[in-house]
Scaffold this motif. Structure first.
Motif, short mmCIF file in Angstrom:
data_model
loop_
_atom_site.label_atom_id
_atom_site.label_comp_id
_atom_site.label_asym_id
_atom_site.label_seq_id
_atom_site.Cartn_x
_atom_site.Cartn_y
_atom_site.Cartn_z
N GLY A 194 0.29 0.75 -11.89
CA GLY A 194 1.12 -0.44 -12.08
C GLY A 194 2.45 -0.13 -12.74
O GLY A 194 2.72 0.99 -13.16
N ILE A 224 -4.21 -0.92 -13.73
CA ILE A 224 -4.54 -1.79 -12.61
C ILE A 224 -5.66 -2.75 -13.02
O ILE A 224 -6.62 -2.34 -13.65
N GLY A 256 -2.74 -3.98 -8.14
CA GLY A 256 -3.13 -2.70 -7.54
C GLY A 256 -3.19 -2.76 -6.03
O GLY A 256 -2.84 -3.78 -5.46
#
Lengths: 416, 416
Positions: free
Chosen positions: A363, A369, A359
């Motif tokens: 993602g 993340i 992050g």
């Protein structure tokens, strides 16, 4: 025990621009020779503020060390404050000037500017420790038997000044106590439960042994610090206390001497004659960096790879495209194939792999993340773990995961 | 401008065991909303010392933030000191207890120990900010319009408390000034010569703009900090001053906005649509880690390799055995072949390679500790540089070299 106060001078630390690493280094070095840092003051670069801090520091400290505020530029006021505080004048010191001249010449800068020459002006009562890695000299002053050292702020200059000059001087000058420190690293028990388990032992510790809890990620370091006049005796009583402690935390101790997890790992790998390699995605090289930060790591570390682009995972590590298509890049299956490919590429007993989403931002493949899978492969056995740390910032995430991977490897090796 | 004092509580920092990164984070966050940190006090975990520090801090600060000393274990005394200082009692807070219970249950630890329950006891006058990532709550106290916050010491818990709860609260509560910061990064001029070059400009800066010199390796960051009521106007006068500065340091400026070298590089690579890869020996993964620490780096970073064992340099990067035999592993020639092999392996426009001896101890092939060769390859042009830094400790060496490599790449890109 002698007491020291550190004064860090500089607006760049107060503004959050720079992390103060000097204090950490100096405190650890002083501790080794039995001098305790009781306070660290971080203050701004103003003459009155510096003088006031010197006042406060000398109230409790036998020894005051300042860093920062000695550069050649306009925002540096330490030297003036020193002279005023010690009721002294500033004058050109010939020895320092010649040292400075030689320093500049060796660097091909024979044209010493007025501003550099100013750096050879020091308080007349000061004893100068020459700086071999920069232009600002270190000045020692003395007042009613109390000592002050003023150092520049650049860590690369501070370290050799402290290690090679100030520490030997202090050892010579003071008759110092011995300090003995041992660190026991415990994993798999939360701090509060650990505290309960060892409460009786802790309360019964001899008076000259202090205990601290230092949590690092999911590990707790128990630090025992013993002080006294007889070095051998200190070692013995500390060892005795550790032997009493160990049964209380059985199965959870990963080291009883080394401090950093990468050093603990180093000892184990050398002892067992094992080699290791890394394949990192979301940790981006941090794992390799941690392992190689140990001197002598080339004995067991064959190499690492950071196959950031997905096609490089396929090409270099033989991760199969089908696996990626079916499970996505951030998956248990890909972590396993990365570790296998890594082990083959570098021909090692052990391989470590990480794949995840550090992050911020959404993602790859919509994975959340903060998710990471990592595989620890030892010979032909592999174990894969999952972590979910959505609240960590990117750099903290990379560090936390790397710490955890090495910690889990150490646990696996102990129990294998 | 509101003034803040930070108090860091904990023997682990005074003993040099832990670097205090919380202060850095908090100071930067406060600065963003126009609160200036005037002092940082690092003190030991004793009730009287903490009370005294609160006294000193409130002499100059409108706002005091303490970190550390709130864990569940025996060496934590902050809460007692708070209660005594604010003439308050400690009592169980039901809301905090329920929060703690939920926190523990979500982590599968329904068995709340007595010691954990203690964490829900807070001074009765305090307003609690719940900690979502740990068990110690953050307590806000107020005295004659001055505010104190007490936070735990774990950085992962401190960051979200500050960012998500305390900063928004302070912004709401105080009508705050605007602060505007710009950083101009200068390379290739020693600090003293730079200071001479820009002296007239510096002396003519408006009163509400402060200038600082922040040296990082061989780079100098010039930081301009402007404060005032009108945000737009601040941006404008800062930009005007930078435009006056630029001609004075022509050819030496590598960035006028971003701060960290890896972010400066990120901007350039994205703007020019370039990809990059790394092959590291003596930096051990630090270069890759620096590059990937930037969010979004997967756009331009294809991957990196740390071929630590010599035969891996041959096998994976196609470095020729003859070259190694003739020139040794630490040589210009090997650095060049590593960069070429890296570029081919990862298919990137740019590749970076490092080979050297980080020390301590005698290096391979009898090469001197502290020697490093690095190659920067852009398309089919390669430049190789040599550094000799024998005085740096291993970890500093790895970091210094990595900083310098990226900095030189940025310079090459600017001048290409």
């Amino acid at each position: 025990m002698e007491k020291a106060v550190l004064i860090t001078i500089g607006d760049e630390i107060l503004s959050g621009n720079t992390v103060d690493t000097n204090s950490n280094f100096i405190a650890a070095e002083l501790k080794n020779i039995g001098i305790k840092v009781t306070q660290i003051l971080t203050i701004s670069d103003e003459i009155e503020t510096i003088k006031e801090a010197l006042n406060v520091a000398f109230e409790t400290g036998d020894l005051v060390i300042t860093t920062g505020g000695l550069g050649p530029t306009r925002d540096d006021k330490t030297k003036k404050a020193l002279a005023e505080y010690f009721n002294d004048e500033i004058a050109l010191d010939e020895v320092t000037f010649n040292h400075l001249k030689g320093y500049m010449e060796r660097r091909g800068r024979a044209d010493i500017l007025e501003r550099n020459k100013e750096q050879a002006f020091v308080p007349t009562k000061s004893i100068v420790f020459q700086n071999h890695y920069g232009t600002a000299p270190c000045m020692m002053m003395e007042l009613n038997g109390k000592l002050s050292y003023s150092l520049p702020g650049v860590p690369y200059e501070v370290k050799p000044l402290i290690k090679d000059q100030i520490i030997p001087y202090l050892q010579e000058r003071f008759k110092l106590h011995y300090i003995h420190t041992r660190i026991v690293s415990v994993v798999g028990i939360p701090e509060s439960i650990l505290a309960d388990k060892i409460e009786d032992w802790e309360l019964a510790l001899p008076e000259n042994i202090a205990l601290s809890y230092l949590p690092v990620g999911t590990r707790v370091k128990l630090r025992l610090t013993a002080s006294g006049d007889n070095e051998e005796q200190l070692k013995q009583i500390t060892e005795e206390e550790i032997q009493k402690l160990l049964p209380l935390v059985e199965g959870h101790v990963i080291a009883v001497s080394e401090d950093k997890i990468e050093n603990i790992l180093a000892e184990m790998l050398i002892e067992r004659n094992l080699t290791i390699s890394t394949a990192e995605s979301c940790t981006g090289g941090e794992l390799a960096k941690m392992i190689t930060s140990v001197s002598g790591s080339s004995k067991y570390f064959h190499g690492g790879i950071v196959p950031y682009a997905t096609e490089k995972k396929i090409k270099i590590l033989n991760v199969s495209k089908e696996t990626i298509d079916q499970f996505t890049v951030v998956s248990e299956e890909v972590a396993q194939e990365m570790a296998k490919g890594c082990q083959e590429l570098f021909e090692t007993h052990i391989s470590l792999s990480t794949t995840g989403v550090a992050g911020p931002g959404k993602g790859e493949d919509g994975k959340d993340i903060g998710t990471v899978y990592y595989t620890i492969r030892i010979n032909d056995k592999a174990e894969t773990f999952k972590l979910y740390m959505p609240h960590l910032e990117r750099v903290d995430f990379m560090n936390f995961v790397s710490q955890k991977v090495i910690q889990d490897l150490v646990s696996l090796l102990i129990n294998s």
